[in-house]
Design a protein around this motif. Structure first.
Motif, mmCIF file in Angstrom:
data_model
loop_
_atom_site.group_PDB
_atom_site.id
_atom_site.type_symbol
_atom_site.label_atom_id
_atom_site.label_comp_id
_atom_site.label_asym_id
_atom_site.label_seq_id
_atom_site.Cartn_x
_atom_site.Cartn_y
_atom_site.Cartn_z
ATOM 1 N N LEU A 141 0.795 -1.225 0.000
ATOM 2 C CA LEU A 141 0.000 0.000 0.000
ATOM 3 C C LEU A 141 0.827 1.274 0.000
ATOM 4 C CD1 LEU A 141 -2.755 -0.957 2.609
ATOM 5 C CD2 LEU A 141 -2.859 -1.137 0.127
ATOM 6 N N VAL A 142 2.149 1.177 0.187
ATOM 7 C CA VAL A 142 2.954 2.369 0.448
ATOM 8 C C VAL A 142 2.975 3.341 -0.731
ATOM 9 C CG1 VAL A 142 5.192 1.423 -0.312
ATOM 10 C CG2 VAL A 142 5.104 3.145 1.539
ATOM 11 N N ARG A 143 2.804 2.864 -1.945
ATOM 12 C CA ARG A 143 2.804 3.768 -3.099
ATOM 13 C C ARG A 143 1.401 4.273 -3.430
ATOM 14 N NH1 ARG A 143 6.626 2.555 -8.162
ATOM 15 N NH2 ARG A 143 6.044 4.744 -8.455
ATOM 16 N N GLY A 144 0.431 3.907 -2.585
ATOM 17 C CA GLY A 144 -0.928 4.363 -2.840
ATOM 18 C C GLY A 144 -1.534 3.757 -4.078
ATOM 19 N N PRO A 145 -1.504 2.404 -4.224
ATOM 20 C CA PRO A 145 -2.028 1.777 -5.440
ATOM 21 C C PRO A 145 -3.527 1.984 -5.583
ATOM 22 C CG PRO A 145 -1.704 0.124 -3.746
ATOM 23 C CD PRO A 145 -1.115 1.404 -3.215
ATOM 24 N N ARG A 146 -3.995 1.942 -6.801
ATOM 25 C CA ARG A 146 -5.422 2.086 -7.076
ATOM 26 C C ARG A 146 -6.103 0.727 -7.144
ATOM 27 N NH1 ARG A 146 -6.010 5.754 -12.116
ATOM 28 N NH2 ARG A 146 -8.127 5.966 -11.302
ATOM 29 N N LEU A 147 -5.305 -0.337 -7.260
ATOM 30 C CA LEU A 147 -5.828 -1.700 -7.279
ATOM 31 C C LEU A 147 -4.957 -2.559 -6.377
ATOM 32 C CD1 LEU A 147 -7.621 -4.007 -8.461
ATOM 33 C CD2 LEU A 147 -5.925 -4.213 -10.300
ATOM 34 N N ILE A 148 -5.597 -3.282 -5.444
ATOM 35 C CA ILE A 148 -4.891 -4.191 -4.550
ATOM 36 C C ILE A 148 -5.321 -5.613 -4.879
ATOM 37 C CG2 ILE A 148 -4.454 -4.847 -2.154
ATOM 38 C CD1 ILE A 148 -5.405 -1.976 -1.414
ATOM 39 N N LEU A 149 -4.350 -6.468 -5.174
ATOM 40 C CA LEU A 149 -4.614 -7.879 -5.465
ATOM 41 C C LEU A 149 -4.076 -8.712 -4.318
ATOM 42 C CD1 LEU A 149 -3.587 -7.990 -9.255
ATOM 43 C CD2 LEU A 149 -5.899 -7.852 -8.293
ATOM 44 N N ALA A 150 -4.976 -9.371 -3.592
ATOM 45 C CA ALA A 150 -4.602 -10.178 -2.427
ATOM 46 C C ALA A 150 -4.772 -11.650 -2.769
ATOM 47 C CB ALA A 150 -5.463 -9.792 -1.223
ATOM 48 N N ASP A 151 -3.667 -12.358 -2.898
ATOM 49 C CA ASP A 151 -3.671 -13.763 -3.295
ATOM 50 C C ASP A 151 -3.544 -14.641 -2.060
ATOM 51 O OD1 ASP A 151 -3.506 -16.138 -4.666
ATOM 52 O OD2 ASP A 151 -1.410 -15.884 -5.242
ATOM 53 N N GLU A 152 -4.642 -15.291 -1.675
ATOM 54 C CA GLU A 152 -4.667 -16.130 -0.467
ATOM 55 C C GLU A 152 -4.012 -15.386 0.693
ATOM 56 O OE1 GLU A 152 -6.350 -18.710 -0.301
ATOM 57 O OE2 GLU A 152 -6.380 -19.774 -2.207
ATOM 58 N N PRO A 153 -4.461 -14.180 1.015
ATOM 59 C CA PRO A 153 -3.743 -13.332 1.976
ATOM 60 C C PRO A 153 -3.733 -13.853 3.396
ATOM 61 C CG PRO A 153 -5.885 -12.390 1.469
ATOM 62 C CD PRO A 153 -5.688 -13.538 0.517
ATOM 63 N N THR A 154 -4.613 -14.801 3.730
ATOM 64 C CA THR A 154 -4.650 -15.314 5.106
ATOM 65 C C THR A 154 -4.346 -16.800 5.174
ATOM 66 O OG1 THR A 154 -7.030 -15.798 5.009
ATOM 67 C CG2 THR A 154 -6.384 -13.586 5.702
ATOM 68 N N GLY A 155 -3.881 -17.367 4.065
ATOM 69 C CA GLY A 155 -3.676 -18.816 4.009
ATOM 70 C C GLY A 155 -2.659 -19.329 5.008
ATOM 71 N N ALA A 156 -1.686 -18.484 5.396
ATOM 72 C CA ALA A 156 -0.646 -18.918 6.334
ATOM 73 C C ALA A 156 -0.917 -18.456 7.761
ATOM 74 C CB ALA A 156 0.712 -18.382 5.865
ATOM 75 N N LEU A 157 -2.126 -17.942 8.008
ATOM 76 C CA LEU A 157 -2.438 -17.384 9.319
ATOM 77 C C LEU A 157 -3.535 -18.185 10.003
ATOM 78 C CD1 LEU A 157 -2.588 -13.603 8.296
ATOM 79 C CD2 LEU A 157 -0.611 -14.888 9.132
ATOM 80 N N ASP A 158 -3.603 -18.076 11.343
ATOM 81 C CA ASP A 158 -4.710 -18.689 12.060
ATOM 82 C C ASP A 158 -5.977 -17.869 11.817
ATOM 83 O OD1 ASP A 158 -5.135 -16.656 14.362
ATOM 84 O OD2 ASP A 158 -2.998 -17.104 14.498
ATOM 85 N N VAL A 159 -7.117 -18.421 12.196
ATOM 86 C CA VAL A 159 -8.404 -17.816 11.862
ATOM 87 C C VAL A 159 -8.530 -16.404 12.429
ATOM 88 C CG1 VAL A 159 -10.904 -17.999 12.158
ATOM 89 C CG2 VAL A 159 -9.556 -20.049 11.651
ATOM 90 N N GLU A 160 -8.175 -16.243 13.706
ATOM 91 C CA GLU A 160 -8.333 -14.939 14.354
ATOM 92 C C GLU A 160 -7.434 -13.883 13.713
ATOM 93 O OE1 GLU A 160 -7.974 -12.857 18.788
ATOM 94 O OE2 GLU A 160 -7.710 -15.018 18.540
ATOM 95 N N THR A 161 -6.156 -14.236 13.495
ATOM 96 C CA THR A 161 -5.226 -13.288 12.884
ATOM 97 C C THR A 161 -5.639 -12.987 11.455
ATOM 98 O OG1 THR A 161 -3.429 -14.164 14.248
ATOM 99 C CG2 THR A 161 -2.805 -12.839 12.341
ATOM 100 N N GLY A 162 -6.127 -14.014 10.742
ATOM 101 C CA GLY A 162 -6.579 -13.813 9.371
ATOM 102 C C GLY A 162 -7.726 -12.830 9.290
ATOM 103 N N ALA A 163 -8.670 -12.930 10.210
ATOM 104 C CA ALA A 163 -9.803 -12.006 10.228
ATOM 105 C C ALA A 163 -9.336 -10.583 10.525
ATOM 106 C CB ALA A 163 -10.828 -12.462 11.264
#
Length: 241
Positions: A160-182
């Motif tokens: 996000l640091v460059r202020g993108p206009r489109l963010i693509l999140a590929d399995e962004p919580t796949g390596a996290l536990d349920v609570e942290t993922g949420a």
């Protein structure tokens, strides 16, 4: 206003025996400024290929793609690379952080390719973004000194640091536990909404997918809407394996 538009996009590859493998089949998708879209699909459904096309990494075999009103075929490779670096932020399941660099250095990295004020203020901008994701006290920590959730927050800050206009999140919580993922998804949605960025989440997890405003399913290269299918998304992923 439509920011990203795909019309009848296909992607095929030729196999060694001369046959053709159809990975994407007639994809239609419109994403507006500030929209949050989720795409759910099993392994092998074409998610990675679609992600690469949405991120201007790959090109369709046929069909059309418009990025911010400009047809993809009118963008030379250099212009496409510049748009990708400036306007698109990628968040990956495995974080892809530089292991020997601090959180500050990881988040500053995309700004090395910026120009003007963004380049010269890169450390300040990176610090501000890390503070925004709750890591102001960890800016000098390396990835091995951070928890999984903290590493994902660094990855979000970097995207996000460059202020993108489109963010693509590929399995962004796949390596996290349920609570942290949420928590991570809540943070990602909050930051995207506050900056007006469009957010596309590609996942196999229906619980994560349902946090979006609009929902789609990708099955054997075919994309279909699932806006009224809360239970259907879960059933689809369970059956698909």
């Amino acid at each position: 206003m439509s920011f990203l538009r795909l019309e009848q996009v296909t992607r095929s590859v030729e196999l060694p025996d001369g046959s053709r493998l159809d990975i994407l089949r007639g994809i239609d998708l419109e994403v507006a400024v500030g929209d949050h879209v989720s795409i759910v699909g099993r392994s092998g459904s074409g998610k990675s290929t679609l992600l690469n096309i949405l991120g201007l990494i790959d090109t369709p075999t046929s069909g059309s793609l418009e990025f911010d009103g400009v047809p993809l075929e009118k963008l030379r490779m250099g212009a496409r690379d510049r748009r990708r670096g400036r306007d698109i932020g990628f968040i990956f399941q495995q974080f892809n952080l530089l292991p020997r660099r601090t959180a500050l250095e990881n988040v500053s990295t995309p700004l090395l390719y910026a120009s003007g004020r963004q380049f010269w203020r890169r450390e300040r901008l990176a610090t501000e973004m890390l503070e925004r994701v709750g890591l102001g006290a960890r800016i000098h920590s390396t990835p091995d000194q951070l928890s999984g959730g903290e590493q994902q927050r660094v990855a979000i800050a970097r995207a996000l640091v460059r202020g993108p206009r489109l963010i693509l999140a590929d399995e962004p919580t796949g390596a996290l536990d349920v609570e942290t993922g949420a928590q991570v998804m809540g943070l990602l949605d909050e930051v995207a909404e506050s900056t007006g960025a469009a957010l596309i989440t590609i996942t196999h997890d229906p619980n994560i997918a349902l946090l979006a405003r609009r929902h789609f399913r990708l099955d054997k290269g075919v994309l279909s809407p699932a806006d009224d299918a809360t239970a259907g998304l879960a059933e689809f992923v369970e059956v698909a394996g």
